[in-house]
Design an enzyme around this catalytic site. Structure first.
Site, PDB file in Angstrom:
ATOM      1  N   HIS A   1     -10.586  62.508  17.177  1.00 43.05           N
ATOM      2  CA  HIS A   1     -11.616  63.019  16.448  1.00 43.05           C
ATOM      3  C   HIS A   1     -12.467  61.830  15.865  1.00 43.05           C
ATOM      4  CE1 HIS A   1      -8.141  61.898  14.224  1.00 43.05           C
ATOM      5  NE2 HIS A   1      -9.239  61.334  13.021  1.00 43.05           N
TER       6      HIS A   1
ATOM      7  N   THR B   1     -18.480  59.615  15.540  1.00 39.11           N
ATOM      8  CA  THR B   1     -18.490  58.185  15.487  1.00 39.11           C
ATOM      9  C   THR B   1     -17.906  57.296  16.447  1.00 39.11           C
ATOM     10  OG1 THR B   1     -19.341  56.838  14.080  1.00 39.11           O
ATOM     11  CG2 THR B   1     -20.507  58.298  14.775  1.00 39.11           C
ATOM     12  N   ARG B   2     -17.901  56.396  17.760  1.00 37.22           N
ATOM     13  CA  ARG B   2     -16.951  54.967  17.713  1.00 37.22           C
ATOM     14  C   ARG B   2     -18.323  54.254  18.591  1.00 37.22           C
ATOM     15  NH1 ARG B   2     -13.732  57.932  16.323  1.00 37.22           N
ATOM     16  NH2 ARG B   2     -11.690  58.480  17.546  1.00 37.22           N
TER      17      ARG B   2
ATOM     18  N   LYS C   1     -19.091  53.784   7.619  1.00 36.66           N
ATOM     19  CA  LYS C   1     -18.152  52.945   8.360  1.00 36.66           C
ATOM     20  C   LYS C   1     -17.733  51.434   8.361  1.00 36.66           C
ATOM     21  CE  LYS C   1     -15.846  56.048  11.484  1.00 36.66           C
ATOM     22  NZ  LYS C   1     -15.498  56.244  13.285  1.00 36.66           N
TER      23      LYS C   1
ATOM     24  N   HIS D   1      -9.041  46.763  12.313  1.00 42.26           N
ATOM     25  CA  HIS D   1      -7.867  47.515  13.319  1.00 42.26           C
ATOM     26  C   HIS D   1      -6.721  47.371  13.892  1.00 42.26           C
ATOM     27  CE1 HIS D   1      -9.253  48.390  17.311  1.00 42.26           C
ATOM     28  NE2 HIS D   1      -8.328  47.566  18.117  1.00 42.26           N
TER      29      HIS D   1
ATOM     30  N   CYS E   1      -6.589  57.596  11.165  1.00 46.97           N
ATOM     31  CA  CYS E   1      -6.259  58.370  12.649  1.00 46.97           C
ATOM     32  C   CYS E   1      -5.234  57.705  13.521  1.00 46.97           C
ATOM     33  CB  CYS E   1      -7.574  57.196  13.254  1.00 46.97           C
ATOM     34  SG  CYS E   1      -7.996  57.734  15.206  1.00 46.97           S
TER      35      CYS E   1
ATOM     36  N   LYS F   1     -14.039  54.526  24.534  1.00 44.39           N
ATOM     37  CA  LYS F   1     -15.535  53.669  24.847  1.00 44.39           C
ATOM     38  C   LYS F   1     -15.678  53.739  26.464  1.00 44.39           C
ATOM     39  CE  LYS F   1     -15.427  49.290  23.353  1.00 44.39           C
ATOM     40  NZ  LYS F   1     -13.617  49.417  23.106  1.00 44.39           N
TER      41      LYS F   1
END
Length: 388
Positions: A48, A51-52, A270, A274, A317, A350
């Site tokens: 969800h 953007t990525r 954003k 990671h 997420c 991606k």
């Protein structure tokens, strides 16, 4: 008891990987069912958000040919659906000049002749205003990188699948999987049979694989997706040509910190860490670790001075991590007609269209179009467990 419904293939999990796997199978004329435990769209998994980042800046060479094809497949989908899914922004990669992570990314881009611009301390702020490059850090720009419109991409894949006659059943949790020459899948609402099944269930992969006698070394972590307010509206906006960015390692941490230009929410950028704290996907928000936010606050204050160094919005997420952060793309070790796409470790979106194609090829018993040796289950020998 109602008679089981028959399909050529059942795909379990309608995140990005499952949607593209189902779409590829339907393109091949296969009668395909896509199952999803939650009502679509939802924010419970890993696909969800608006953007990525899409990039070729990887430490490993084997991702480069995969990314080359992924870009082509995204463009092809844009053409087929008449929808814009990608915007080129470039990706600023920063890191200590002599660190392994930064040096490997630079070397991979150079070896593979990927368009890039090397920045120096002298010209850095001409190209990238309002960002501080740390003393001893180097920087480059992966030119073709950019932003994928994630929610839109997911809906487009679902719509294209349905146009080809594919069936999506959401709000239907899988309760059992019975392997065999024909795979039988039991859900909260019905029973389905198919010649093959693909398990693309994200953070729930091991819960489903337990029905098939397999447990992979996967760890589910919760990521705090943080948005930071611009002090001056528009400073880091996508229309001002501000790029996505990635810090390979820095003063605050040994792990990646990444960011995207202001676009999703007006005046908010954003910036995320990671890595996250271990969680159970069914009770994701019981995990309240905020140590990553403290790291990000220090990074924002040091490197992105045009942002208020407290997050204005925090969303959630999940990443499903493998021990080496590379994916699982393989047949089930005991059942050749069950394929598994799992452990995407926070960098799989991606590659979604390509992963769908590869899992489709595996499902149909074809030779995969890319070398899948880095993604095979056998690399975990000694860490996979029988769940029986």
């Amino acid at each position: 008891m109602t008679r089981p419904q028959e399909y050529d293939c059942i795909v379990i999990g309608a995140g990005v990987q499952g949607c593209f796997t189902a779409y590829e199978l339907a393109k091949r004329g296969k009668k395909t069912l896509l199952l999803e435990q939650f009502i679509l769209p939802h924010t419970r998994g890993s696909s969800h958000g608006q953007t990525r980042i899409i990039r070729k800046a990887y430490e490993q060479d084997f991702y480069i040919p995969m990314m080359n094809e992924a870009y082509q497949l995204w463009a092809q989908l844009e053409g087929e659906a008449g929808v814009k899914l990608y915007r080129q922004t470039g990706l600023l990669v920063m890191g200590p000049e002599h660190s392994q992570g930064y040096k490997k990314v630079k070397a991979t881009l150079e070896r593979n002749k990927i368009p890039m611009v090397l920045l120096t301390k002298d010209n850095f702020n001409q190209h990238i205003p309002n960002v501080n490059l740390a003393e001893g850090d180097s920087a480059l720009v992966d030119v073709t990188a950019g932003v994928l419109y994630a929610d839109r991409a997911l809906k487009t894949a679902q719509d294209q699948f349905k146009k080809l006659g594919g069936v999506i059943r959401d709000n239907e949790a899988v309760t059992d999987i019975q392997p065999g020459p024909v795979v039988t899948v039991f859900t909260s609402a019905g029973v389905y049979r198919a010649k093959s099944a693909a398990i693309t269930a994200g953070a729930w992969a091991n819960k489903l694989l337990a029905h098939t006698g397999l447990q992979l070394p996967l760890e589910v972590v919760k990521i705090n997706v943080c948005y930071w307010k611009e002090k001056v509206l528009g400073t880091y906006h996508i229309n001002k040509r501000f790029p996505c960015f990635l810090l390979t390692e820095g003063e605050e941490s040994n792990y990646h910190i990444y960011g995207l230009p202001s676009f999703e929410y007006p005046g908010l950028v954003k910036v995320c860490y990671h890595i996250g704290g271990k969680t159970d996907p069914d009770v994701r928000d019981e995990q309240t670790d905020k140590s990553d936010i403290d790291i990000l606050k220090r990074f924002v204050a040091r490197c992105v001075p045009g942002l208020v160094p407290d997050p204005a919005v925090v969303e959630s997420c999940m990443y499903t991590m493998t021990p080496d952060s590379h994916f699982v793309l393989d047949h089930h070790p005991a059942y050749n007609n069950i394929v598994i796409g799992a452990g995407f470790s926070g960098h799989g979106f991606k590659l979604g269209p390509l992963i769908g194609k590869l899992l489709c090829e595996l499902s149909l018993g074809e030779m995969p179009s890319h070398d899948l040796s880095p993604f095979r289950i056998r690399r975990f020998q000694g860490t996979t467990k029988s769940a029986l």
